[in-house]
Design a protein around this motif. Structure first.
Motif, short mmCIF file in Angstrom:
data_model
loop_
_atom_site.label_atom_id
_atom_site.label_comp_id
_atom_site.label_asym_id
_atom_site.label_seq_id
_atom_site.Cartn_x
_atom_site.Cartn_y
_atom_site.Cartn_z
N ILE A 191 -68.93 -4.09 -8.14
CA ILE A 191 -68.79 -4.22 -9.58
C ILE A 191 -68.52 -5.66 -9.90
CG2 ILE A 191 -67.56 -3.85 -11.73
CD1 ILE A 191 -67.51 -0.72 -10.78
N THR A 192 -67.45 -6.03 -9.02
CA THR A 192 -67.03 -7.62 -8.93
C THR A 192 -68.38 -8.42 -8.50
OG1 THR A 192 -64.99 -7.00 -8.35
CG2 THR A 192 -65.71 -9.21 -7.93
N TYR A 193 -69.07 -7.98 -7.69
CA TYR A 193 -70.40 -8.86 -7.41
C TYR A 193 -71.17 -8.96 -8.44
CZ TYR A 193 -75.14 -10.04 -5.88
OH TYR A 193 -76.30 -10.52 -5.64
N PHE A 194 -71.60 -7.73 -9.06
CA PHE A 194 -72.38 -7.70 -10.18
C PHE A 194 -72.24 -8.74 -11.30
CE2 PHE A 194 -74.26 -5.84 -14.16
CZ PHE A 194 -75.66 -5.67 -13.79
N PHE A 195 -70.87 -8.89 -11.83
CA PHE A 195 -70.78 -9.58 -12.87
C PHE A 195 -70.55 -11.06 -12.53
CE2 PHE A 195 -69.75 -5.20 -14.64
CZ PHE A 195 -70.52 -5.38 -15.72
N GLU A 196 -69.90 -11.21 -11.34
CA GLU A 196 -69.78 -12.48 -10.69
C GLU A 196 -71.09 -13.29 -10.56
OE1 GLU A 196 -67.78 -16.06 -9.49
OE2 GLU A 196 -66.94 -14.06 -10.60
N SER A 197 -72.02 -12.45 -9.95
CA SER A 197 -73.53 -13.12 -9.52
C SER A 197 -74.28 -13.24 -11.02
CB SER A 197 -74.15 -12.33 -8.72
OG SER A 197 -74.52 -10.91 -9.33
N LEU A 226 -66.00 7.69 -9.37
CA LEU A 226 -67.48 7.44 -9.38
C LEU A 226 -68.40 8.50 -10.26
CD1 LEU A 226 -68.63 5.35 -6.62
CD2 LEU A 226 -68.04 4.39 -8.69
N THR A 227 -67.94 9.63 -9.83
CA THR A 227 -68.35 10.86 -10.53
C THR A 227 -68.20 10.79 -12.26
OG1 THR A 227 -66.59 12.49 -10.41
CG2 THR A 227 -68.30 12.41 -8.79
N GLY A 228 -67.05 10.16 -12.55
CA GLY A 228 -66.94 10.00 -13.99
C GLY A 228 -67.94 8.99 -14.48
N LEU A 229 -67.85 7.95 -13.80
CA LEU A 229 -68.76 6.79 -14.37
C LEU A 229 -70.10 7.25 -14.12
CD1 LEU A 229 -69.05 3.72 -14.83
CD2 LEU A 229 -69.24 3.14 -12.57
N TYR A 230 -70.72 7.86 -13.15
CA TYR A 230 -72.05 8.38 -13.53
C TYR A 230 -72.27 9.47 -14.55
CZ TYR A 230 -76.45 10.44 -12.06
OH TYR A 230 -77.65 10.69 -11.71
N TRP A 231 -71.39 10.06 -15.12
CA TRP A 231 -71.17 11.20 -16.17
C TRP A 231 -71.35 10.23 -17.39
CZ3 TRP A 231 -68.81 11.82 -20.73
CH2 TRP A 231 -69.17 13.07 -21.48
N ILE A 232 -70.50 9.24 -17.46
CA ILE A 232 -70.76 8.37 -18.56
C ILE A 232 -71.74 7.71 -18.75
CG2 ILE A 232 -69.43 6.24 -19.70
CD1 ILE A 232 -66.93 6.96 -18.14
N TRP A 233 -72.29 7.08 -17.83
CA TRP A 233 -73.72 6.61 -17.85
C TRP A 233 -74.78 7.56 -18.28
CZ3 TRP A 233 -76.97 5.95 -12.77
CH2 TRP A 233 -78.22 5.36 -13.03
N LYS A 234 -74.95 8.64 -18.08
CA LYS A 234 -75.90 9.74 -18.34
C LYS A 234 -75.69 10.61 -19.54
CE LYS A 234 -78.66 8.85 -14.47
NZ LYS A 234 -80.05 8.48 -14.73
N ASP A 275 -75.09 0.56 -18.62
CA ASP A 275 -76.36 1.20 -18.45
C ASP A 275 -77.04 0.05 -17.10
OD1 ASP A 275 -76.09 3.31 -20.04
OD2 ASP A 275 -77.66 2.32 -21.30
N GLN A 276 -77.18 -1.16 -17.45
CA GLN A 276 -77.47 -1.97 -16.34
C GLN A 276 -76.80 -1.99 -15.03
OE1 GLN A 276 -77.70 -5.74 -18.80
NE2 GLN A 276 -78.92 -4.86 -20.31
N LEU A 277 -75.54 -2.12 -15.23
CA LEU A 277 -74.65 -2.00 -14.07
C LEU A 277 -74.93 -0.75 -13.37
CD1 LEU A 277 -72.18 -2.75 -12.20
CD2 LEU A 277 -70.81 -1.40 -13.70
N CYS A 278 -74.99 0.38 -13.89
CA CYS A 278 -75.20 1.68 -13.09
C CYS A 278 -76.51 1.68 -12.52
CB CYS A 278 -74.89 2.95 -13.93
SG CYS A 278 -73.11 2.84 -14.53
#
Length: 232
Positions: free
Chosen positions: A210-216, A66-74, A173-176
């Protein structure tokens, strides 16, 4: 029309064991050293590191990839961006980006994994139940409009593992923006665990989020699924 760019960041760390299997990066894959703030050692010269720019690199022992995902986002700026692992990569056709654009796909996720008796109960059996219970209390108090949907989805059996995805930048961006405040709240409540594996619970919970975000939000996003490899 301007050509679209893509960057699939491959989370790597200095603690990764050498691979026995051979694997060649596809053109769009870029190594990203995660947890780089915790060491002066670099995997290779000029490697992209998650301690550059706005980051949470120093939380890697708990937040893992997740530190990688956060870096990608920002910090990343490609039109399509994603996160995979040095041992796990999406199995994609050569023209995956063209197909993603042509079919207006918003996100690629791993093929879902079946768990029993449910997503929620499986998490509580395998990890520390109180962290999941706090997550649901957070939904109930802070995201009350999503609480019933979350209960319904988490009572199901399928979730997308490994915190892997490839998405349009706006979608990532919206997910993060939605997910990281939840993860930070859960981690603040749950604190540090003595067991190093259990201490990675923010990353285990984010797989389910992540699963919930897109499923919902199936009416909003076009989702495709891809198989992944697992390198020894």
């Amino acid at each position: 029309m301007q050509e679209k760019t893509a960057g699939i960041y491959v989370a790597c760390s200095i603690y990764d064991k050498p691979l026995q299997d051979s694997y060649t990066f596809i053109q769009e894959e870029i190594s990203l050293q995660v947890g780089a703030a915790l060491t002066g050692e670099r995997i290779s010269e000029n490697i992209v590191s998650d301690c550059e720019g706005e980051n949470i690199s120093d939380r890697n022992k708990q937040f893992c990839e997740l530190t990688g995902l956060y870096w990608i986002w920002k910090n990343a700026c490609e039109d399509y961006m994603g996160l995979v692992h040095y041992r796990r990569h999406f199995l994609l056709p050569d023209n995956w980006l063209e197909r993603m654009i042509r079919n207006r796909i918003d996100v690629i996720l791993p093929v879902p994994l079946y768990v029993a008796p449910s997503i929620a109960e499986n998490y509580k059996e395998r990890h520390i139940a109180s962290d999941w219970e706090y997550l649901m209390e957070f939904f109930k108090e802070k995201l009350s409009e999503e609480y019933e949907t979350a209960k319904q989805i988490f009572s199901g059996n399928l979730y997308c593992p490994c915190n892997m995805l490839i998405a349009r930048k706006e979608v990532l961006d919206q997910l993060c923006e939605w997910m990281f405040p939840i993860i930070f709240a859960v981690a603040e409540h749950g604190g540090e665990k003595k067991d190093s594996y259990m201490n990675r619970y923010p990353g285990f919970i984010s797989e389910r989020l992540i699963t919930y975000f897109f499923e919902s939000r199936m009416e909003k996003y076009r989702v495709a699924y891809a198989n992944k490899n697992f390198l020894r």
